[in-house]
Design an enzyme around this catalytic site. Sequence first.
Site, PDB file in Angstrom:
ATOM      1  CD1 TRP A 298      -0.064  -1.518   3.101  1.00  0.00           C
ATOM      2  CD2 TRP A 298       0.627   0.601   3.262  1.00  0.00           C
ATOM      3  NE1 TRP A 298       0.763  -1.430   4.202  1.00  0.00           N
ATOM      4  CE2 TRP A 298       1.198  -0.136   4.321  1.00  0.00           C
ATOM      5  CE3 TRP A 298       0.931   1.966   3.165  1.00  0.00           C
ATOM      6  CZ2 TRP A 298       2.048   0.430   5.276  1.00  0.00           C
ATOM      7  CZ3 TRP A 298       1.777   2.531   4.105  1.00  0.00           C
ATOM      8  CH2 TRP A 298       2.329   1.764   5.147  1.00  0.00           C
ATOM      9  CG  ASN A 299       5.140   1.269   0.770  1.00  0.00           C
ATOM     10  OD1 ASN A 299       4.825   0.516  -0.148  1.00  0.00           O
ATOM     11  ND2 ASN A 299       6.339   1.279   1.288  1.00  0.00           N
TER      12      ASN A 299
ATOM     13  CE  LYS B  29      -2.778  -9.492  -2.214  1.00  0.00           C
ATOM     14  NZ  LYS B  29      -3.390  -8.251  -1.708  1.00  0.00           N
TER      15      LYS B  29
ATOM     16  CB  ALA C 221      -1.953  -3.359  -0.402  1.00  0.00           C
TER      17      ALA C 221
ATOM     18  N   GLY D 219       6.776  -6.207   0.038  1.00  0.00           N
ATOM     19  CA  GLY D 219       6.049  -6.106   1.301  1.00  0.00           C
ATOM     20  C   GLY D 219       6.942  -6.515   2.454  1.00  0.00           C
ATOM     21  CB  SER D 220       6.106  -7.425   5.901  1.00  0.00           C
ATOM     22  OG  SER D 220       5.210  -8.491   5.659  1.00  0.00           O
TER      23      SER D 220
ATOM     24  CD  GLU E  50      11.535  -3.570  -2.160  1.00  0.00           C
ATOM     25  OE1 GLU E  50      11.920  -3.673  -0.976  1.00  0.00           O
ATOM     26  OE2 GLU E  50      10.758  -2.700  -2.554  1.00  0.00           O
ATOM     27  CG  LEU E  51      11.295  -9.493   1.352  1.00  0.00           C
ATOM     28  CD1 LEU E  51      11.843 -10.770   1.975  1.00  0.00           C
ATOM     29  CD2 LEU E  51       9.800  -9.628   1.082  1.00  0.00           C
TER      30      LEU E  51
ATOM     31  CB  CYS F  13      11.029  -0.992   2.171  1.00  0.00           C
ATOM     32  SG  CYS F  13      10.956  -0.653   0.426  1.00  0.00           S
TER      33      CYS F  13
ATOM     34  CD  GLU G  54      10.473  -2.043   7.004  1.00  0.00           C
ATOM     35  OE1 GLU G  54       9.708  -3.031   7.076  1.00  0.00           O
ATOM     36  OE2 GLU G  54      10.935  -1.617   5.940  1.00  0.00           O
TER      37      GLU G  54
HETATM   38  P1  ADP Z   1       2.563  -4.391   5.409  1.00  0.00           P
HETATM   39  O1  ADP Z   1       2.912  -4.987   6.733  1.00  0.00           O
HETATM   40  O2  ADP Z   1       3.412  -3.260   5.014  1.00  0.00           O
HETATM   41  O3  ADP Z   1       1.104  -4.169   5.179  1.00  0.00           O
HETATM   42  P2  ADP Z   1       2.417  -6.861   4.036  1.00  0.00           P
HETATM   43  O4  ADP Z   1       3.578  -7.702   3.710  1.00  0.00           O
HETATM   44  O5  ADP Z   1       1.475  -7.337   5.082  1.00  0.00           O
HETATM   45  O6  ADP Z   1       3.017  -5.458   4.372  1.00  0.00           O
HETATM   46  O7  ADP Z   1       1.557  -6.551   2.738  1.00  0.00           O
HETATM   47  C1  ADP Z   1       2.094  -6.475   1.459  1.00  0.00           C
HETATM   48  C2  ADP Z   1       1.187  -7.208   0.506  1.00  0.00           C
HETATM   49  O8  ADP Z   1       1.126  -8.576   0.905  1.00  0.00           O
HETATM   50  C3  ADP Z   1      -0.246  -6.726   0.486  1.00  0.00           C
HETATM   51  O9  ADP Z   1      -0.738  -6.807  -0.839  1.00  0.00           O
HETATM   52  C4  ADP Z   1      -0.954  -7.729   1.366  1.00  0.00           C
HETATM   53  O10 ADP Z   1      -2.316  -7.860   1.052  1.00  0.00           O
HETATM   54  C5  ADP Z   1      -0.217  -8.989   1.000  1.00  0.00           C
HETATM   55  N1  ADP Z   1      -0.298 -10.075   1.972  1.00  0.00           N
HETATM   56  C6  ADP Z   1      -0.378 -10.009   3.324  1.00  0.00           C
HETATM   57  N2  ADP Z   1      -0.407 -11.246   3.854  1.00  0.00           N
HETATM   58  C7  ADP Z   1      -0.354 -12.131   2.828  1.00  0.00           C
HETATM   59  C8  ADP Z   1      -0.341 -13.570   2.719  1.00  0.00           C
HETATM   60  N3  ADP Z   1      -0.382 -14.357   3.788  1.00  0.00           N
HETATM   61  N4  ADP Z   1      -0.276 -14.108   1.473  1.00  0.00           N
HETATM   62  C9  ADP Z   1      -0.214 -13.320   0.383  1.00  0.00           C
HETATM   63  N5  ADP Z   1      -0.217 -11.977   0.421  1.00  0.00           N
HETATM   64  C10 ADP Z   1      -0.282 -11.381   1.620  1.00  0.00           C
END
Ligand code: ADP
Length: 489
Positions: free
Chosen positions: A159-160, A183, A185, A237-238, A259-260, A293, A390
């Site tokens: 989402w960022n 897909k 956020a 994402g995370s 990219e974490l 990030c 982070e």
């Molecule tokens: P943040 O903590 O910054 O929200 P996330 O890693 O949770 O980062 O989110 C990044 C993306 O990963 C978003 O599109 C979120 O919907 C997706 N996401 C979160 N959990 C899962 C999962 N278990 N499997 C697949 N995608 C996921």
Amino acid sequence: MKEQTDNFPIPVPMQAFIDGQWLDADDGGVFEVTNPSTGTVIAQVADCGVAETLRAIAAAKAAQAGWAKTTAQERSTILRRWRDLMVAQADELALVLTRENGKPLAEAKGEILYGAAYLEWFAEEARRIYGDTIPSPSPTSRIVVIKQPVGVCAAITPWNFPNAMLMRKAGAALAAGCTMIAKPAEDTPLSALLAAKLAQDAGVPPGVFSVIPTSNAAQVGRVLTSSPDVSKITFTGSTNVGRILLKQSAETIKKVSLELGGNAPFIVFDDANLDAALQGAMVAKYRNAGQTCVCANRIYVQRGIYADFARRFTERVRALKVADGEVPGAEIGPLINVAGLEKTERLLQSAVSAGAEVLCGGSPDNAGALFYKPTVLGQVTTDMDIAREEIFGPLAPLIMFDDEEEVIAMANDTDYGLAAYAYTNDLGRAWRVGEGLEYGMVGINEGLISNPVAPFGGVKQSGLGREGSHYGLDDYLEIKYMLMGGLGR
Ligand code: ADP
């Protein structure tokens, strides 16, 4: 096609985009998108699940061979058109982005142009997917190497940067001849749906680029990672979710690009240009209210200039304008959601109770429920949570250090390895530090390092692969070696 016009300057699609069609969720379900600045619900978007995801995969698979057969010139032209449409509507797209994400409008506009620049870059790179010839060990054969698209790719984006993180994946995938299912956020699906609409207008064929919004990321993620028809997962994402996706992809041996998270050190030596370092620290820390990030996570300042830096930095941070991103001059928008706000508050409290000193800020801001005052913390030590996790919020921890070797060791003492920054006017030191930092990207005397021509990515637990630059296509290409034999008479 269902579009929403009430809350936006342009009609925004509210449905999934699958196989070139705008579709409701099979069960008619929707989820709400909220403006984090105001708490207002601004959209209700189709909430996709297993069946819709499988349909998008089937469409991508069906489109794959045809798209791979297009000429580089054709793909380049379509990507260029997509970019042009995005730039032409940059102001409107930026406003939608600000409403779903909260970032200041100027930053949102910057993001749209940055995302469009990836389409432009990969439109150009599409025509440079060169192969190779290798001298053969035999006089009667020749060795040729060609590059081919990996196939159907699935992108899961954060989402960022709701536009740019997707464009740098989609641009590379489509340039390489891959199809993509995205897909976005759940907090920010609108920018991705608008991008899909522009893709359709630009002539991207049905099935080549699909977007499946969902409130159930884990469920859709499982379908994408377990499908034998998906050849590659690309995720931003995370680190925790990256680890889940990597594990889930093991069964079908997918290619995975990740990219974490990061824990970026920002190092200021006492021989640095202090004005430049202050300026760089402001950008590296407070862009997107600290929610990137590559944001400076630990600001290391050498003892001789620590007091001066802390005073001048605090003055600047205190002057930042906290407001709804649509307010002219806004510099710090809201956190994305309650979880983001709570994490910021938790890290602040635990740092203070461990002895850190609040130099400015230090509490929620009354601009709205999700706003937090830009904060500077002095006397931070490396064992505090705030220096190990982070942050993803507008908190700047200042840590004092004495010498070069010590600070390199402290900077590297983390599982993360995405971005790092160092300010020094000593050329030898710049090289030693630049080479000594275990990070994928290092800014020397610069606080803003991302751009489409340079390879973005991390080492250690910050990721796998690189995005952007000429390296960015490699993750979407397979190398095929052909031996042309029987050449003797
Ligand atoms: P943040 O903590 O910054 O929200 P996330 O890693 O949770 O980062 O989110 C990044 C993306 O990963 C978003 O599109 C979120 O919907 C997706 N996401 C979160 N959990 C899962 C999962 N278990 N499997 C697949 N995608 C996921």
